[in-house]
Design a protein around this motif. Structure first.
Motif, PDB file in Angstrom:
ATOM      1  N   TYR A 104       0.850  -1.200   0.000  1.00  0.00           N
ATOM      2  CA  TYR A 104       0.000   0.000   0.000  1.00  0.00           C
ATOM      3  C   TYR A 104       0.882   1.245   0.000  1.00  0.00           C
ATOM      4  N   ARG A 105       1.017   1.864  -1.170  1.00  0.00           N
ATOM      5  CA  ARG A 105       1.796   3.096  -1.323  1.00  0.00           C
ATOM      6  C   ARG A 105       3.211   2.945  -0.756  1.00  0.00           C
ATOM      7  N   ASN A 164      -3.332   1.961  -5.580  1.00  0.00           N
ATOM      8  CA  ASN A 164      -2.498   1.554  -6.711  1.00  0.00           C
ATOM      9  C   ASN A 164      -2.903   2.280  -7.986  1.00  0.00           C
TER      10      ASN A 164
END
Length: 863
Positions: free
Chosen positions: A719-720, A857
């Protein structure tokens, strides 16, 4: 005395392998010892002399009223004729509270016996009447109503003798033998191969006769009739004595034989019309009435049937002679006994009148007085076994008749002078063929040998050596159950098998989910084992289902116990410590097949100790092969699984198989210790099932712990630039294993999102946050959707208390709602961070996470 929480344990359980009732009984202070009630035992024995000896449950322990209730429940069933022998009364840690367990053969009978036993105890305590005869009669009648009849019971007993599992599908006689794709079914003496068309033909006596005649099989002449006058006309056309019977019927109802006068025929027509709209008149064939039982392509039994009758002695009248015959203990009012009582009804009175008698007549000595003209056992007839006398040509005719109609199990009724010669040589004939024939006359004939007809039917369903079983793997433990179940199922699927699987998140058949929710109990197990498309079953077997109902199967090929840890619902249902929990969970080990295996964690002494109770062999697994237990097992040349040189190793004697951890994605090259343990357990189970090693290796390499394969089991997301891990860990041992796994992963800052299950002990909830406080920088607390008996905020307070002495945690937040807690954590993440989210609503939370990750994403791609 109060009795509550009555449970039916329908499979092997904590107490025994029998079906049993379990109840919690609370006694008042004076009831903890019956000695406190003067004269109680004397009053009890006066009402029920067969109560048995009242013995203390332990040295120095008085006999409580709960123990009296336990023994009374058992003995009432036993004296009503139920085959029960087991009962227990166990004190709990709560003063005056006991658990009683009593075996039953039929659940409703056991429940009634428990009610009657309470009434008995109250009668003895209060010195009021108790009608023992009425109680036993009530139990006997109920048992006769609900238990399997003699025909179905004989088939079931034959199956059990061969080790074939069975399950009664209805309150009637529909029974499943075997499991999954190997199952077969019967209903009474019908099998799942019995054709509906053949049954329809057999029910139509005229059509049956026509088809048999066309095939050249001797049958009596005759025709259907539409009125009494037409019946008389048909009899005149036939000439001589005739038989009048319903065109559609069974059990000899409405059948009158050997009659000739118009008056007799008119009366017989009226009797036949009571059971059928259409009536047949046929030529009467003189001779004896025989039933020949054809199963498959063989005659397996034959009996000569006699109509209900009495023999005069020159002293007693007909009524008294009937009473004497009916006093035979083999005679009952239904089909549960080997013979049926003779009825003194209008048909019997008419038959007496034809012979010049009435019920008060005293027949001369030696006179044979017929009470009915048909010979069915259901109307009081008797049977003499003549199987050994059947002529081969007569047997061939019976088989031909059954096969012409298309019945795999068939009762062929024929009339002839003797079975010692062919039908054609004695002008005999086949008068009926019967689907679902009664087996009583062959199982317990009045005279002659009993024949193994149940075994013959089972032999048509299952070939030599077949037991109808599919491979069953049961998995239990504190942690790792679901992942281990899914991995074993994946390995079996790789063998080309259709796998049924039960887990805490659903029931699956061949990768299709057919039920949702926590399905780790016996009902879900039975659902899988009843599914016709299942070739192998892997069943998560949790504590709750074992306590509520026992196992959903009688035995398994493989039992896997991953570990026994603290915090697994301790304090509930009188399971107060890990030793109690181990006793419960070892039930699956105790019910391994003699040729099966228990797969046990050698690194956990409590789990390893279960080996002593296993009827089969044992495979130990542990990462450290140098453990004394592992070394001893290896020295004895037995199977063990361990880790060595970055590989899972399976060893037996001098032979070993190596599975490199680098090729097992689930373990992250061996970094996730708890997943390595799950892999070892699954490899051992696959080995026990004799799966090819190449298939095991291929299955391990293709199994990933993602949302689709193992939802809520260490699912990893990016996630990021931060690492997200979603897991359903919910006890201190699971939390400890997760922390070890997380510590093996690099991270700039660590966050955990956690709640706590309200049905855990305070110390277990506290223990979770104590562990997490030493491993995470940021802790986000939220309340479960269901607090499971806790007040609002109570669980959060316990978790916060556990963080009071945290060595690492510096920031604590409380968030209302699971999804808001997740979003709060995600919003604070930076690249290089790690976030462990301990989810509650597994499916919903994972869907929310997946959506958030996908959105993040897509934003990255857009920029």
């Amino acid at each position: 005395m109060e009795v509550d929480r009555i449970r039916a344990l329908r499979g092997p359980n904590l107490w025994c392998r029998h079906t049993a009732l379990e109840a919690v009984v609370t006694c008042r202070a004076a009831e903890i010892s019956i000695a406190n009630s003067a004269g109680f035992e004397d009053r009890l024995r006066a009402r029920f002399p067969e109560i048995d000896v009242l013995q203390p449950t332990g040295q120095g322990t008085p006999v409580s009223l709960a123990q009296v209730l336990e023994l009374a429940t058992l003995r009432l069933q036993a004296y009503a004729g139920c085959p029960v022998t087991f009962s227990r009364c166990s004190p709990t840690l709560e003063p005056g509270t006991f658990q009683i367990v009593v075996e039953y053969s039929e659940e409703v009978v056991g429940r009634l016996a428990l009610e009657l036993a309470q009434t008995l105890c109250a009668a003895a305590a209060n010195d009021t009447p108790f009608d023992l005869h009425a109680a036993l009669t009530q139990l006997r009648e109920l048992d006769e109503d609900v238990r399997l009849g003699p025909s179905t019971g004989a088939i079931v007993n034959a199956g059990v003798a061969r080790g074939i599992p069975y399950r009664r599908l209805t309150e009637g006689s529909l029974v499943q033998f075997g499991w999954g794709s190997r199952q077969r079914r019967i209903q009474a003496a019908d099998t799942d191969r019995t054709s509906v068309i053949a049954e329809t033909l057999a029910q139509d006596k005229e059509l049956t006769k026509s088809i048999l005649a066309t095939a050249g099989i001797p049958v009596p002449g005759g025709r259907p009739v539409i009125s009494a006058e037409d019946a008389v006309a048909a009899a005149q056309e036939i000439g001589g004595r005739v038989v009048v019977k319903p065109r559609f019927g069974n059990q000899g109802k409405g059948v009158t034989v050997n009659i000739e006068t118009p008056e007799q025929i008119t009366a017989a027509y009226a009797s036949a019309r009571e059971g059928s709209d259409e009536v047949l008149v046929e030529r009467f064939i003189p001779g004896h009435d025989y039933r020949v039982l054809v199963i498959g392509n063989a005659v397996v039994a034959a009996a000569r049937r006699e109509p209900p009758h009495v023999n005069g002695d020159g002293v007693h009248n007909v009524r008294e002679l009937i009473d004497e015959v009916n006093s035979d203990p083999r005679r009952g009012s239904g089909h549960a006994t080997s013979l049926t009582k003779i009825k003194l009804d209008e048909i019997a009175r008419a038959s007496l009148a034809d012979q010049g008698y009435d019920i008060d007549s005293i027949p001369p000595r030696g006179a044979r007085v017929i009470l009915r003209n048909n010979s069915n056992l259901s109307t009081g007839g008797t049977a003499t076994d003549v199987t050994d006398d059947v002529h081969p040509e007569l047997a061939a005719r019976a088989i031909e008749a059954a096969q012409t109609i298309g019945l795999d199990v068939c009762g062929v009724d024929m009339v002839c002078e003797s079975v010692l010669k062919p039908l054609e040589e004695q002008s005999g004939g086949i008068v009926e063929v019967n689907a679902a024939p009664g087996l009583r006359m062959h199982l317990a004939p009045a005279f002659g040998k009993s024949r193994p007809v149940g075994e013959a039917i089972i032999s048509t369903l299952f070939g030599p050596g077949e037991d109808g079983r599919i491979p069953v793997v049961a998995v239990t433990g504190t942690n790792g159950k679901t992942t281990t179940v899914r991995l074993i199922a994946h390995l079996l699927t790789g063998c080309g098998l259709r796998v049924g699987m039960t887990t805490t998140d659903g029931v699956y058949v061949a990768d299709q989910r057919i039920d949702t929710g926590d399905c780790s109990g016996p009902r879900s197990a039975r659902s899988v084992l009843s599914h016709p498309d299942v070739d192998a079953a892997v069943l998560e077997t949790a504590r709750g289902g074992l306590l509520r109902e026992g196992l959903g199967f009688d035995r398994c090929r493989v039992a896997v116990v991953t570990n026994i840890g603290k915090g697994d619902h301790l304090g509930l249902n009188f399971i107060t410590n890990v030793d109690d929990l181990a006793i419960l969970k070892r039930v699956i080990v105790q019910n391994v097949a003699p040729d099966g295996y228990a797969v046990l964690n050698a690194a956990d002494p409590i789990t390893a100790g279960m080996a002593a109770g296993c009827p089969g062999a044992v495979i130990f697994f542990a990462a450290d092969r140098t453990l004394p237990l592992m070394a001893t097992h290896q020295a004895r040349g037995r199977r063990l699984v361990f880790v060595e040189n970055d590989a899972v190793v399976a060893m037996e004697g001098g032979v070993e198989h190596r599975l490199p951890l680098a090729r097992i994605p689930l373990t992250r090259r061996g970094a996730l210790g708890f997943q390595v343990e799950n892999v070892m357990a699954a490899v051992a189970a696959a080995w026990a099932l004799e799966i090819d090693w190449q298939l095991i290796a291929a299955g391990l390499s293709s199994f990933n712990s993602d949302v689709a394969t193992a939802p809520g089991r260490f699912n990893v997301f990016d996630y990021r630039g931060a690492t997200l891990i979603a897991d359903y860990g919910h006890n201190p041992d699971a939390i400890g294993a997760l922390v070890k796994a997380v510590e093996a992963l690099p991270a700039r800052r660590r966050t955990v999102v956690i709640s706590g299950a309200g049905d855990r002990r305070d110390e277990d909830i506290l223990g979770q946050s104590v562990i997490l406080g030493d491993a995470f920088d940021h802790v986000i607390l939220y309340e479960d959707q269901c607090q499971r008996g806790r007040a609002a905020g109570e669980v959060i307070k316990l978790l916060r208390d556990g963080l009071a002495g945290a060595k690492r945690t510096r920031h604590i937040e409380e968030i209302k709602g699971e999804f808001r807690a997740i979003d709060t954590a995600l919003a604070a993440l930076k690249p290089g961070d790690l976030c462990l989210i301990l989810i509650d609503q597994v499916e919903e939370a994972l869907a929310h996470l997946t959506a958030q990750v996908a959105s993040a994403n897509s934003d990255v791609i857009a920029h």
